[in-house]
Enzyme design. Structure first.
Site, PDB file in Angstrom:
ATOM      1  CE  LYS A   1     -14.021 -24.131 -20.615  1.00 51.33           C
ATOM      2  NZ  LYS A   1     -13.104 -24.438 -19.512  1.00 51.33           N
TER       3      LYS A   1
ATOM      4  NE  ARG B   1     -11.422 -27.558 -10.811  1.00 50.48           N
ATOM      5  CZ  ARG B   1     -11.742 -26.977 -11.964  1.00 50.48           C
ATOM      6  NH1 ARG B   1     -12.112 -25.734 -12.001  1.00 50.48           N
ATOM      7  NH2 ARG B   1     -11.696 -27.659 -13.089  1.00 50.48           N
TER       8      ARG B   1
ATOM      9  CG  ASP C   1     -18.136 -28.779 -17.145  1.00 45.09           C
ATOM     10  OD1 ASP C   1     -17.970 -28.525 -15.934  1.00 45.09           O
ATOM     11  OD2 ASP C   1     -17.189 -28.958 -17.930  1.00 45.09           O
TER      12      ASP C   1
ATOM     13  NE  ARG D   1      -8.255 -26.735 -11.442  1.00 44.43           N
ATOM     14  CZ  ARG D   1      -7.564 -27.226 -10.440  1.00 44.43           C
ATOM     15  NH1 ARG D   1      -7.315 -26.480  -9.390  1.00 44.43           N
ATOM     16  NH2 ARG D   1      -7.112 -28.440 -10.459  1.00 44.43           N
TER      17      ARG D   1
ATOM     18  NE  ARG E   1     -12.348 -19.387 -17.266  1.00 44.98           N
ATOM     19  CZ  ARG E   1     -12.916 -20.352 -16.548  1.00 44.98           C
ATOM     20  NH1 ARG E   1     -13.662 -20.067 -15.524  1.00 44.98           N
ATOM     21  NH2 ARG E   1     -12.717 -21.609 -16.844  1.00 44.98           N
TER      22      ARG E   1
HETATM   23  C1  UD1 Z   1     -12.085 -30.902 -16.022  1.00 42.01           C
HETATM   24  C2  UD1 Z   1     -12.759 -29.851 -16.854  1.00 42.01           C
HETATM   25  C3  UD1 Z   1     -13.963 -29.279 -16.112  1.00 42.01           C
HETATM   26  C4  UD1 Z   1     -14.912 -30.399 -15.711  1.00 42.01           C
HETATM   27  C5  UD1 Z   1     -14.175 -31.469 -14.934  1.00 42.01           C
HETATM   28  C6  UD1 Z   1     -15.033 -32.679 -14.621  1.00 42.01           C
HETATM   29  C7  UD1 Z   1     -10.876 -28.946 -18.112  1.00 42.01           C
HETATM   30  C8  UD1 Z   1     -10.023 -27.778 -18.389  1.00 42.01           C
HETATM   31  N1  UD1 Z   1     -11.793 -28.784 -17.135  1.00 42.01           N
HETATM   32  O1  UD1 Z   1     -11.591 -30.272 -14.843  1.00 42.01           O
HETATM   33  O2  UD1 Z   1     -14.643 -28.383 -16.999  1.00 42.01           O
HETATM   34  O3  UD1 Z   1     -15.934 -29.863 -14.884  1.00 42.01           O
HETATM   35  O4  UD1 Z   1     -13.036 -31.934 -15.710  1.00 42.01           O
HETATM   36  O5  UD1 Z   1     -15.595 -33.184 -15.769  1.00 42.01           O
HETATM   37  O6  UD1 Z   1     -10.795 -29.948 -18.771  1.00 42.01           O
HETATM   38  N2  UD1 Z   1      -9.333 -34.037  -7.903  1.00 42.01           N
HETATM   39  C9  UD1 Z   1      -8.537 -34.378  -6.822  1.00 42.01           C
HETATM   40  N3  UD1 Z   1      -7.192 -34.489  -7.016  1.00 42.01           N
HETATM   41  C10 UD1 Z   1      -6.606 -34.293  -8.238  1.00 42.01           C
HETATM   42  C11 UD1 Z   1      -7.414 -33.956  -9.330  1.00 42.01           C
HETATM   43  C12 UD1 Z   1      -8.792 -33.835  -9.130  1.00 42.01           C
HETATM   44  O7  UD1 Z   1      -9.031 -34.562  -5.717  1.00 42.01           O
HETATM   45  O8  UD1 Z   1      -5.371 -34.407  -8.336  1.00 42.01           O
HETATM   46  C13 UD1 Z   1     -10.795 -33.882  -7.704  1.00 42.01           C
HETATM   47  C14 UD1 Z   1     -11.267 -32.457  -7.993  1.00 42.01           C
HETATM   48  O9  UD1 Z   1     -11.082 -31.608  -6.895  1.00 42.01           O
HETATM   49  C15 UD1 Z   1     -12.730 -32.674  -8.342  1.00 42.01           C
HETATM   50  C16 UD1 Z   1     -12.707 -34.056  -9.013  1.00 42.01           C
HETATM   51  O10 UD1 Z   1     -11.482 -34.666  -8.648  1.00 42.01           O
HETATM   52  O11 UD1 Z   1     -13.497 -32.725  -7.171  1.00 42.01           O
HETATM   53  C17 UD1 Z   1     -12.814 -33.983 -10.514  1.00 42.01           C
HETATM   54  O12 UD1 Z   1     -11.759 -33.185 -11.019  1.00 42.01           O
HETATM   55  P1  UD1 Z   1     -11.119 -33.407 -12.444  1.00 42.01           P
HETATM   56  O13 UD1 Z   1     -11.795 -34.535 -13.137  1.00 42.01           O
HETATM   57  O14 UD1 Z   1      -9.640 -33.465 -12.284  1.00 42.01           O
HETATM   58  O15 UD1 Z   1     -11.510 -32.077 -13.178  1.00 42.01           O
HETATM   59  P2  UD1 Z   1     -10.545 -31.040 -13.913  1.00 42.01           P
HETATM   60  O16 UD1 Z   1      -9.586 -31.775 -14.783  1.00 42.01           O
HETATM   61  O17 UD1 Z   1     -10.030 -30.058 -12.941  1.00 42.01           O
END
Ligand code: UD1
Length: 451
Positions: free
Chosen positions: A33, A132, A320, A103, A412
């Protein structure tokens, strides 16, 4: 055979699961996904058409398709194959209604900016697992020369200058965010000059996106390590690309096999992507064997030891799979401590597991799981995607009937979950909320009824 249920069906349907049935046989693992969603956004980088294969049939993929259509891009889905033609992108603004539902739709900001020099994408907002933010995405784009204003909840990014191209930059991410790494890598493929992303996310889905971009002619080195170097090219060309198998779905089925003490097989999988999960399984006493390079058999035991788990960015233990693994540990002998370090609010399954007889206490971001001899079926609510998966795993081992609400989350993220479990012999069915009938045997060749 459809995985989809209308939103009214989703809200009024529940999953009834009768536990304690041993599983047997084989499960096919779908395309990932999280790779598919970002690769769909990545197709916007291509000024020709693209074919993407092994795409899971999920509500999130459909929404991503709706978003691309809203941008004026041709999007067609035939089973697990997508045809996307982004030769012309007529809109640079992503509609709020779509971004707020998904998202991952924020991913379009990088490709739109790279292709058009302008993008307007609503802030995706928080969700049940955490706030996030997207600050790392925004700061990286700014480092590449984008002007970014956030007004009334809309991120408006644009590039000035004659050719409206982003410029290569050296970017250090404060945290190895998966989404930020992907956004910046996509943006950099068409930028002028070289971009280096340090402290990049190393998740397999990041590497899959890089491979997709490379198949379109992008110049990317180091994806899958913590330093990614991208040399911008003027344009990308058509490709035919197949998505990697879903390591999180595989992890969830491993938990389903383990908790029911069932020797099931899974394929296709990439065992290297499961290293952290397999290592923890081995620690508690579960072995697995590879029957062929991409087919795994789980060799469960009757009793499991406890263990401690800390979720971390890849190659650490995946956040996850934290919830489904916790379900397994509720029945282990002894105390386990699970620490969630990636998202601040990802223990929503704990009270629901406790309702099923588990003994779990939460202190901050730690869950202390005291193993119990048995779980019992109960009415429960899935608060997010992986929490819902954890409750399904727990229900498979519980005495009696579990009724799971909140199926929109499962739809989803898991393709044909009910059918796959039924093929393994599990007793479960989706019904309208007040139905109290016993499960109706469903032929493995027939589609699952949505009611
Ligand atoms: C992706 C995955 C999600 C998985 C996660 C971590 C997708 C669609 N989703 O989510 O299933 O659980 O990776 O493996 O690929 N953060 C910040 N600032 C930012 C971006 C992130 O503070 O600009 C923080 C987030 O709030 C979170 C952490 O970093 O606490 C990890 O987030 P991130 O690795 O970005 O996860 P996603 O890409 O949202």
């Amino acid at each position: 055979m459809s995985n989809f249920h209308s939103s009214s069906e989703e809200s009024s349907s529940v999953l009834q699961i009768w536990g304690k049935t041993p599983l047997s046989g084989h499960v096919n693992i779908s395309g990932a996904k999280n790779a598919a969603l970002v690769v769909i956004a990545g197709a916007l980088l291509c000024s020709q058409d693209c074919r993407i294969r092994n795409v899971p049939l999920l509500a999130d993929v459909t929404r991503m398709g709706e978003l691309l259509s809203a941008l004026g891009v041709k999007f067609q889905q035939h089973g697990d194959v997508l045809d996307i033609d982004a030769t012309h992108i007529s809109h640079s603004k992503a509609p709020y209604e779509l971004v707020s539902q998904l998202r991952a739709s924020f991913f379009v900001i990088g490709p739109l900016l790279a292709r058009l020099g302008v993008a307007r994408v609503p802030l995706p907002g928080g969700c049940s697992i955490g706030a996030r933010p997207v600050d790392l995405h925004v700061r990286g784009l700014q480092a590449m020369g984008a002007n970014v204003q956030i007004d009334h909840g809309i991120v408006h990014a644009y590039v000035t200058g004659a050719n409206k191209r982003l410029k290569g930059a050296k970017i250090y991410l404060d945290y190895p965010s998966v989404g930020a790494t992907e956004t910046l890598m996509m943006a950099a493929t068409l930028a002028e000059g070289e971009t280096t992303i340090e402290n990049a996310a190393q998740e397999p889905e990041v590497a899959d996106l890089a491979n997709f971009c490379r198949a379109m002619g992008a110049k990317i080195r180091g994806a899958g390590t913590n330093t990614i170097v991208i040399s911008g090219v003027p344009s990308l060309h058509t490709t035919d690309y197949s998505i990697i198998p879903d390591r999180i779905e595989a992890g969830t089925f491993l938990m389903a096999g383990a908790i029911t003490r069932s020797e099931i097989t899974l394929s296709p999988i990439i065992p290297d992507h499961l290293t952290a999960i397999l290592s923890k399984m081995q620690e508690i006493g579960i072995r697995t064997v590879m029957e062929s390079p991409n087919r795994m058999r789980i060799l469960p035991k009757q009793r499991y030891r406890s263990t401690d788990i800390e979720t971390l960015p890849y190659p650490g233990f995946p956040t996850d799979v934290q919830a489904p693994f916790m379900s397994l540990l509720t029945l282990a002998e002894g105390d386990s401590v699970i620490s969630e370090t990636v998202f601040e609010n990802r223990l929503g399954h704990v009270p629901e597991l406790n309702r099923m007889g588990a003994d779990i206490r939460v202190k901050g971001n730690h869950a202390i799981v005291r193993g119990v001899p048995m779980l019992s079926g109960a009415p429960v609510v899935g608060t997010d995607l992986r929490a819902s998966a954890a409750l399904v795993v727990a229900a498979l081992a519980a005495e009696g009937k579990t009724t799971l609400q909140g199926l929109q989350h499962l739809d989803r993220g898991y393709e044909h979950l009910e059918l796959k479990l039924q093929k393994l012999g599990a007793k479960l069915q989706r019904v309208q909320e007040d139905t109290t009938t016993e499960p109706i045997p469903i032929s493995v060749d027939s589609p699952i009824s949505s009611t």
